[in-house]
Design an enzyme around this catalytic site. Structure first.
Site, mmCIF file in Angstrom:
data_model
loop_
_atom_site.group_PDB
_atom_site.id
_atom_site.type_symbol
_atom_site.label_atom_id
_atom_site.label_comp_id
_atom_site.label_asym_id
_atom_site.label_seq_id
_atom_site.Cartn_x
_atom_site.Cartn_y
_atom_site.Cartn_z
ATOM 1 N N LYS A 24 5.627 -13.481 3.305
ATOM 2 C CA LYS A 24 4.225 -13.176 2.977
ATOM 3 C C LYS A 24 3.348 -14.393 3.292
ATOM 4 C CE LYS A 24 2.641 -9.926 1.353
ATOM 5 N NZ LYS A 24 2.121 -8.659 1.929
ATOM 6 N N TYR B 12 11.200 -13.370 0.685
ATOM 7 C CA TYR B 12 10.039 -12.470 0.574
ATOM 8 C C TYR B 12 8.744 -13.281 0.584
ATOM 9 C CZ TYR B 12 6.337 -9.836 -1.795
ATOM 10 O OH TYR B 12 5.127 -9.279 -2.123
ATOM 11 N N THR C 242 0.274 -11.790 -2.030
ATOM 12 C CA THR C 242 0.868 -11.931 -3.360
ATOM 13 C C THR C 242 0.685 -13.343 -3.913
ATOM 14 O OG1 THR C 242 2.995 -11.939 -4.505
ATOM 15 C CG2 THR C 242 3.070 -12.396 -2.171
ATOM 16 N N ASP C 243 0.742 -13.469 -5.233
ATOM 17 C CA ASP C 243 0.661 -14.809 -5.841
ATOM 18 C C ASP C 243 1.931 -15.621 -5.588
ATOM 19 O OD1 ASP C 243 2.407 -13.419 -7.520
ATOM 20 O OD2 ASP C 243 1.334 -13.872 -9.377
HETATM 21 P P1 NAD Z 1 6.123 -0.881 -1.768
HETATM 22 O O1 NAD Z 1 7.437 -1.443 -1.350
HETATM 23 O O2 NAD Z 1 6.053 0.049 -2.928
HETATM 24 O O3 NAD Z 1 5.437 -0.122 -0.539
HETATM 25 C C1 NAD Z 1 5.458 -0.636 0.759
HETATM 26 C C2 NAD Z 1 5.053 0.498 1.702
HETATM 27 O O4 NAD Z 1 5.069 -0.035 3.041
HETATM 28 C C3 NAD Z 1 6.019 1.689 1.682
HETATM 29 O O5 NAD Z 1 5.294 2.894 1.657
HETATM 30 C C4 NAD Z 1 6.797 1.549 2.984
HETATM 31 O O6 NAD Z 1 7.249 2.801 3.510
HETATM 32 C C5 NAD Z 1 5.758 0.896 3.885
HETATM 33 N N1 NAD Z 1 6.390 0.137 4.986
HETATM 34 C C6 NAD Z 1 7.414 -0.750 4.891
HETATM 35 N N2 NAD Z 1 7.738 -1.196 6.130
HETATM 36 C C7 NAD Z 1 6.879 -0.608 6.998
HETATM 37 C C8 NAD Z 1 6.702 -0.675 8.397
HETATM 38 N N3 NAD Z 1 7.497 -1.442 9.165
HETATM 39 N N4 NAD Z 1 5.713 0.050 8.972
HETATM 40 C C9 NAD Z 1 4.909 0.852 8.218
HETATM 41 N N5 NAD Z 1 5.056 0.976 6.874
HETATM 42 C C10 NAD Z 1 6.027 0.251 6.278
HETATM 43 O O7 NAD Z 1 5.190 -2.157 -1.989
HETATM 44 P P2 NAD Z 1 3.997 -2.399 -3.029
HETATM 45 O O8 NAD Z 1 4.564 -2.957 -4.267
HETATM 46 O O9 NAD Z 1 3.137 -1.221 -3.047
HETATM 47 O O10 NAD Z 1 3.233 -3.609 -2.282
HETATM 48 C C11 NAD Z 1 2.233 -3.337 -1.305
HETATM 49 C C12 NAD Z 1 1.686 -4.660 -0.803
HETATM 50 O O11 NAD Z 1 1.132 -5.400 -1.886
HETATM 51 C C13 NAD Z 1 2.740 -5.559 -0.156
HETATM 52 O O12 NAD Z 1 2.139 -6.196 0.944
HETATM 53 C C14 NAD Z 1 3.071 -6.563 -1.251
HETATM 54 O O13 NAD Z 1 3.486 -7.785 -0.696
HETATM 55 C C15 NAD Z 1 1.742 -6.686 -1.968
HETATM 56 N N6 NAD Z 1 1.806 -7.045 -3.393
HETATM 57 C C16 NAD Z 1 2.619 -6.358 -4.250
HETATM 58 C C17 NAD Z 1 2.594 -6.685 -5.612
HETATM 59 C C18 NAD Z 1 3.446 -5.949 -6.614
HETATM 60 O O14 NAD Z 1 3.515 -6.356 -7.776
HETATM 61 N N7 NAD Z 1 4.100 -4.854 -6.258
HETATM 62 C C19 NAD Z 1 1.766 -7.713 -6.080
HETATM 63 C C20 NAD Z 1 0.961 -8.395 -5.152
HETATM 64 C C21 NAD Z 1 0.975 -8.037 -3.816
HETATM 65 O O1 DAU Z 2 3.955 -11.572 -8.280
HETATM 66 C C1 DAU Z 2 3.768 -10.517 -7.386
HETATM 67 C C2 DAU Z 2 5.106 -9.965 -6.955
HETATM 68 O O2 DAU Z 2 5.642 -9.276 -8.075
HETATM 69 C C3 DAU Z 2 5.010 -9.034 -5.754
HETATM 70 O O3 DAU Z 2 4.556 -9.772 -4.637
HETATM 71 C C4 DAU Z 2 6.378 -8.406 -5.441
HETATM 72 O O4 DAU Z 2 6.240 -7.474 -4.384
HETATM 73 C C5 DAU Z 2 6.862 -7.692 -6.682
HETATM 74 O O5 DAU Z 2 8.152 -7.175 -6.448
HETATM 75 C C6 DAU Z 2 6.897 -8.648 -7.891
HETATM 76 O O6 DAU Z 2 7.944 -9.645 -7.748
HETATM 77 P P1 DAU Z 2 8.895 -10.063 -8.987
HETATM 78 O O7 DAU Z 2 10.142 -10.604 -8.431
HETATM 79 O O8 DAU Z 2 8.156 -10.864 -9.984
HETATM 80 O O9 DAU Z 2 9.127 -8.566 -9.640
HETATM 81 P P2 DAU Z 2 10.437 -7.849 -10.210
HETATM 82 O O10 DAU Z 2 9.968 -6.598 -10.852
HETATM 83 O O11 DAU Z 2 11.529 -7.774 -9.208
HETATM 84 O O12 DAU Z 2 10.906 -8.848 -11.367
HETATM 85 C C7 DAU Z 2 10.063 -9.215 -12.451
HETATM 86 C C8 DAU Z 2 10.816 -10.204 -13.307
HETATM 87 O O13 DAU Z 2 11.921 -9.551 -13.945
HETATM 88 C C9 DAU Z 2 11.423 -11.355 -12.522
HETATM 89 O O14 DAU Z 2 11.364 -12.545 -13.291
HETATM 90 C C10 DAU Z 2 12.887 -10.943 -12.332
HETATM 91 C C11 DAU Z 2 13.176 -10.148 -13.598
HETATM 92 N N1 DAU Z 2 14.158 -9.045 -13.436
HETATM 93 C C12 DAU Z 2 13.957 -8.145 -12.439
HETATM 94 C C13 DAU Z 2 14.821 -7.092 -12.246
HETATM 95 C C14 DAU Z 2 14.611 -6.093 -11.128
HETATM 96 C C15 DAU Z 2 15.227 -8.923 -14.324
HETATM 97 O O15 DAU Z 2 15.397 -9.737 -15.252
HETATM 98 N N2 DAU Z 2 16.101 -7.886 -14.115
HETATM 99 C C16 DAU Z 2 15.949 -6.965 -13.125
HETATM 100 O O16 DAU Z 2 16.803 -6.053 -12.987
#
Ligand code: NAD
Ligand code: DAU
Length: 352
Positions: free
Chosen positions: A160, A156, A131-132
């Site tokens: 990472k 978190y 992640t960034d």
């Molecule tokens: P998510 O929470 O939607 O999915 C995570 C998945 O991992 C789930 O299916 C969960 O069941 C599985 N998991 C959790 N713990 C586990 C374990 N111990 N063993 C096996 N499986 C397990 O997450 P996401 O948003 O899809 O993110 C996926 C990856 O991408 C993560 O590594 C996250 O850090 C990275 N990432 C996410 C974002 C974002 O914006 N969501 C951005 C950049 C990077």
């Molecule tokens: O940048 C990549 C990351 O983006 C990933 O690595 C993470 O897995 C992913 O969860 C996400 O993190 P953020 O914390 O940026 O995402 P989130 O959707 O939780 O929040 C986005 C922005 O909105 C953040 O500034 C917090 C704000 N927020 C979030 C929630 C859930 C609110 O203001 N209210 C809310 O209820």
């Protein structure tokens, strides 16, 4: 035939990665390993169940003996590692879970892959999806580059960052073949409704308050999830071993502006009076240690590998809202926890 392990393939991003690989590469066997935590949902990949190059395995990445048995069973050629605890707010409440899953889980996969590949790393690849947020928080100017110093500030992002360090250490110490990507905020179908965009769509539909943290002035750089999956495909096949690639959408939004855009689109799509969704905006206590701004410079992947985002944000947001409106049952299931009870029953026998 190549056999690829995708971890976390039933989660948000993982499900899009698995779908792209299963449909695009009929000569690959894709093994989706997922523990099916609250964030993992087999419904996310139900369209792939009957494909003969797709297999699902339920299991935990921190379970060393189980991971060993999986590598023995499938003799993987590559790993795309997405499984993680991914929500910042949960990490503030329960940091040790993040240390266990994100750090120890990644370490376990690295160690077993290294044992299994027995120092003959030719043709093998361990792709770590990061992640960034590991780069910390930006002021109003500047960008994250691949060589920006790490400065994680939440449990978190610290977990990472630690996992990224382990991956690079395996490369440096053992010549273990890795590649890492650091992506900005994803949005799109199948995202668990604890994250900003799906949570707010759901709350607007249900006419519940929209909890904006602090003043809503934090900035995030949003990328459509399918474009992230496309980037992972390109990096997995064309990326240089040992390298890091930043992935981002050149698409920065202040939270409050994004929320107002969602409100406007939903008023229209739900045939409600203009301005009705905005009335739900409620400013709440800020997230502890809330990072101010993330912004990715994605020049390297664009120039070296020819990837760029395919969707404009307003179009992607519209598609995302349409998906949630058309999949109310999915939303209801994941928010009610019903699907969790279902899995508990379904896997009773397997889990003993
Ligand atoms: P998510 O929470 O939607 O999915 C995570 C998945 O991992 C789930 O299916 C969960 O069941 C599985 N998991 C959790 N713990 C586990 C374990 N111990 N063993 C096996 N499986 C397990 O997450 P996401 O948003 O899809 O993110 C996926 C990856 O991408 C993560 O590594 C996250 O850090 C990275 N990432 C996410 C974002 C974002 O914006 N969501 C951005 C950049 C990077
Ligand atoms: O940048 C990549 C990351 O983006 C990933 O690595 C993470 O897995 C992913 O969860 C996400 O993190 P953020 O914390 O940026 O995402 P989130 O959707 O939780 O929040 C986005 C922005 O909105 C953040 O500034 C917090 C704000 N927020 C979030 C929630 C859930 C609110 O203001 N209210 C809310 O209820």
């Amino acid at each position: 035939m190549k056999t690829i392990l995708v971890t976390g393939g039933s989660g948000f991003i993982g499900s899009h990665v698995v779908r792209l690989f299963v449909n695009k590469y009929s000569d690959y066997k894709i093994v989706n390993l997922d523990a099916l935590t609250y964030a993992g949902n087999l419904e996310n990949v139900s369209d792939l169940e009957n494909q003969n190059n797709y297999v699902f395995e339920k299991g935990d990445i921190t379970d060393l003996e189980f991971i060993r048995s999986l590598f023995t069973k499938y003799n993987f050629d590559g790993v795309i590692h997405l499984a993680a605890e991914s929500h910042v707010d949960r990490s503030i409440k329960d940091p040790l879970v993040f240390a266990r899953v994100n750090v120890m889980g990644t370490g376990t996969l690295l160690q077993v892959a290294k044992e299994s590949w027995k120092e003959n790393f030719e043709g093998k690849l361990f792709y770590h999806v990061s992640t960034d947020e590991v780069y910390g928080s930006l002021g109003d100017e500047g960008f994250f580059y691949e060589d920006t110093a790490y400065d994680p500030r939440s449990p978190y992002s610290a977990s990472k960052a630690a996992s990224d360090h382990l991956v690079r250490a395996f490369n440096h110490t053992y010549g273990f073949p890795i590649v890492i990507s650091n992506c900005s905020n994803n949005y799109g179908p199948n995202q668990f409704p604890e994250k900003l965009i799906p949570l707010f769509i759901n709350n607007i539909v249900l006419e519940k308050p929209l909890p904006v943290y602090g003043k809503g002035v934090n900035v995030r750089d949003w990328l459509y999830v399918v474009d992230h999956a496309r980037a992972i495909d390109v990096i997995f096949h064309k990326g240089k071993v040992g390298e890091t690639y930043n992935i981002g959408g050149h698409n920065e939004w202040r939270n409050i502006d994004l929320i107002k855009e969602m409100c406007a689109q939903l008023d229209e799509k739900l045939n409600r009076e203009k301005g009705s969704a905005e009335k739900l905006i409620t400013y709440v206590t800020d997230r502890a240690g809330h990072d101010h701004r993330y912004a990715i410079d994605a020049t390297k992947i664009e120039k070296d590998l020819g990837w760029k985002p395919s969707l404009q944000f307003k179009e992607g947001l519209g598609k995302t809202i349409d998906w949630y409106l058309a999949n109310k049952e999915w939303l209801k299931n994941v928010t009610s926890g019903e699907y969790q009870n279902y899995y508990a029953k379904m896997y009773e026998k397997v889990d003993g």
